[in-house]
Design a protein around this motif. Structure first.
Motif, mmCIF file in Angstrom:
data_model
loop_
_atom_site.group_PDB
_atom_site.id
_atom_site.type_symbol
_atom_site.label_atom_id
_atom_site.label_comp_id
_atom_site.label_asym_id
_atom_site.label_seq_id
_atom_site.Cartn_x
_atom_site.Cartn_y
_atom_site.Cartn_z
ATOM 1 N N LEU A 49 -15.582 16.137 45.805
ATOM 2 C CA LEU A 49 -16.976 16.999 45.985
ATOM 3 C C LEU A 49 -16.895 17.571 47.191
ATOM 4 N N GLY A 50 -16.071 17.009 48.126
ATOM 5 C CA GLY A 50 -16.170 17.589 49.628
ATOM 6 C C GLY A 50 -15.321 19.010 49.406
ATOM 7 N N ARG A 51 -14.116 19.012 48.682
ATOM 8 C CA ARG A 51 -13.605 20.375 48.373
ATOM 9 C C ARG A 51 -14.309 21.178 47.678
ATOM 10 N N LEU A 52 -14.979 20.893 46.699
ATOM 11 C CA LEU A 52 -15.735 21.925 46.100
ATOM 12 C C LEU A 52 -16.932 22.301 46.737
ATOM 13 N N ALA A 53 -17.630 21.685 47.573
ATOM 14 C CA ALA A 53 -18.546 21.895 48.665
ATOM 15 C C ALA A 53 -18.058 23.603 49.549
ATOM 16 N N GLU A 54 -16.893 23.446 49.609
ATOM 17 C CA GLU A 54 -16.091 24.569 50.338
ATOM 18 C C GLU A 54 -16.058 25.921 49.399
ATOM 19 N N GLY A 55 -16.178 25.769 48.039
ATOM 20 C CA GLY A 55 -16.094 26.728 47.279
ATOM 21 C C GLY A 55 -15.414 26.670 46.020
ATOM 22 N N PRO A 56 -15.728 27.272 44.895
ATOM 23 C CA PRO A 56 -15.303 26.980 43.358
ATOM 24 C C PRO A 56 -13.616 26.847 43.314
ATOM 25 N N ALA A 57 -13.051 26.047 42.607
ATOM 26 C CA ALA A 57 -11.672 25.950 42.614
ATOM 27 C C ALA A 57 -11.344 25.320 41.150
ATOM 28 N N LEU B 246 -23.063 16.732 39.095
ATOM 29 C CA LEU B 246 -22.805 17.190 40.650
ATOM 30 C C LEU B 246 -21.991 18.348 40.682
ATOM 31 N N VAL B 247 -20.976 18.573 39.562
ATOM 32 C CA VAL B 247 -20.177 19.807 39.606
ATOM 33 C C VAL B 247 -20.285 20.217 38.094
ATOM 34 N N GLU B 248 -19.910 21.603 37.834
ATOM 35 C CA GLU B 248 -20.134 22.302 36.909
ATOM 36 C C GLU B 248 -18.987 23.021 36.356
ATOM 37 N N LEU B 249 -18.684 23.286 35.090
ATOM 38 C CA LEU B 249 -17.636 24.248 34.798
ATOM 39 C C LEU B 249 -18.036 25.650 34.902
ATOM 40 N N LYS C 83 -6.855 26.648 30.244
ATOM 41 C CA LYS C 83 -6.233 27.047 31.541
ATOM 42 C C LYS C 83 -7.057 27.925 32.295
ATOM 43 N N GLY C 84 -6.897 27.561 33.670
ATOM 44 C CA GLY C 84 -7.819 28.469 34.633
ATOM 45 C C GLY C 84 -9.222 28.011 34.803
ATOM 46 N N ARG C 85 -9.380 26.806 34.344
ATOM 47 C CA ARG C 85 -10.820 26.093 34.411
ATOM 48 C C ARG C 85 -11.173 26.094 35.945
ATOM 49 N N VAL C 86 -12.416 26.798 36.167
ATOM 50 C CA VAL C 86 -12.788 26.732 37.380
ATOM 51 C C VAL C 86 -14.361 26.022 37.590
ATOM 52 N N TYR C 87 -14.261 25.093 38.669
ATOM 53 C CA TYR C 87 -15.296 24.180 38.619
ATOM 54 C C TYR C 87 -15.982 24.740 40.105
ATOM 55 N N GLY C 88 -17.524 24.346 40.159
ATOM 56 C CA GLY C 88 -17.798 24.737 41.230
ATOM 57 C C GLY C 88 -19.092 23.397 41.478
ATOM 58 N N ILE C 89 -19.699 23.464 42.656
ATOM 59 C CA ILE C 89 -20.783 22.446 42.941
ATOM 60 C C ILE C 89 -21.964 22.742 42.500
ATOM 61 N N THR C 90 -22.809 21.816 41.995
ATOM 62 C CA THR C 90 -24.207 22.174 41.550
ATOM 63 C C THR C 90 -25.283 22.128 42.628
ATOM 64 N N GLN D 207 -24.638 19.718 45.922
ATOM 65 C CA GLN D 207 -24.766 20.267 47.358
ATOM 66 C C GLN D 207 -25.604 19.324 47.955
ATOM 67 N N GLU D 208 -26.619 18.873 47.529
ATOM 68 C CA GLU D 208 -27.723 17.996 48.250
ATOM 69 C C GLU D 208 -26.953 16.642 48.448
ATOM 70 N N ALA D 209 -26.354 16.008 47.730
ATOM 71 C CA ALA D 209 -25.624 14.725 47.978
ATOM 72 C C ALA D 209 -24.543 15.072 48.924
ATOM 73 N N TRP D 210 -23.818 16.049 48.825
ATOM 74 C CA TRP D 210 -22.774 16.170 49.876
ATOM 75 C C TRP D 210 -23.277 16.378 51.241
ATOM 76 N N GLN D 211 -24.345 17.200 51.339
ATOM 77 C CA GLN D 211 -25.066 17.357 52.757
ATOM 78 C C GLN D 211 -25.659 16.051 53.335
ATOM 79 N N LEU D 212 -26.091 15.063 52.316
ATOM 80 C CA LEU D 212 -26.638 13.916 53.037
ATOM 81 C C LEU D 212 -25.315 12.887 53.211
ATOM 82 N N ILE D 213 -24.245 12.877 52.583
ATOM 83 C CA ILE D 213 -22.984 12.237 52.764
ATOM 84 C C ILE D 213 -22.518 12.746 54.301
ATOM 85 N N GLN D 214 -22.506 14.084 54.391
ATOM 86 C CA GLN D 214 -22.111 14.541 55.634
ATOM 87 C C GLN D 214 -22.981 14.138 56.840
ATOM 88 N N ALA D 215 -24.398 14.189 56.436
ATOM 89 C CA ALA D 215 -25.296 14.165 57.655
ATOM 90 C C ALA D 215 -25.203 12.631 58.164
#
Length: 92
Positions: free
Chosen positions: A21-29, A57-60, A68-75, A79-87
């Protein structure tokens, strides 16, 4: 909106989910990119993505049929959960 501590607890109860989740908070991958960036096996990343998707929490970002080439991003919820985890400094 009050924080969803159940979601936060779910994410931080697994180092793999937290890293993904932290990695996807930086951008899709792709799972391979995530695995390389957070130094996990693609198998662990795939399992974490599956469970994070089940919690919306993440989406395709590409069509479901694509294998092949499935790209995931954070919803927005992810993002709200990650911000709280970081805060609250809950990530390891």
């Amino acid at each position: 909106m009050s924080p969803d501590w159940d979601v936060v607890g779910y994410v931080i109860s697994s180092d793999h989910r937290t890293l993904v989740l932290g990695r996807l908070a930086e951008g899709p991958a792709t799972p391979t990119q995530i695995a390389n960036d957070v130094e996990l096996s693609v198998t662990h990343v795939s399992r974490a993505l599956k469970s994070l998707r089940e919690r919306d929490l993440v989406e395709l970002l590409v069509p479901e049929e694509r294998r092949k080439g499935r790209v995931y991003g954070i919803t927005e919820q992810g993002q709200e959960a990650w911000q709280l985890i970081q805060a609250k400094d809950l990530s390891k």
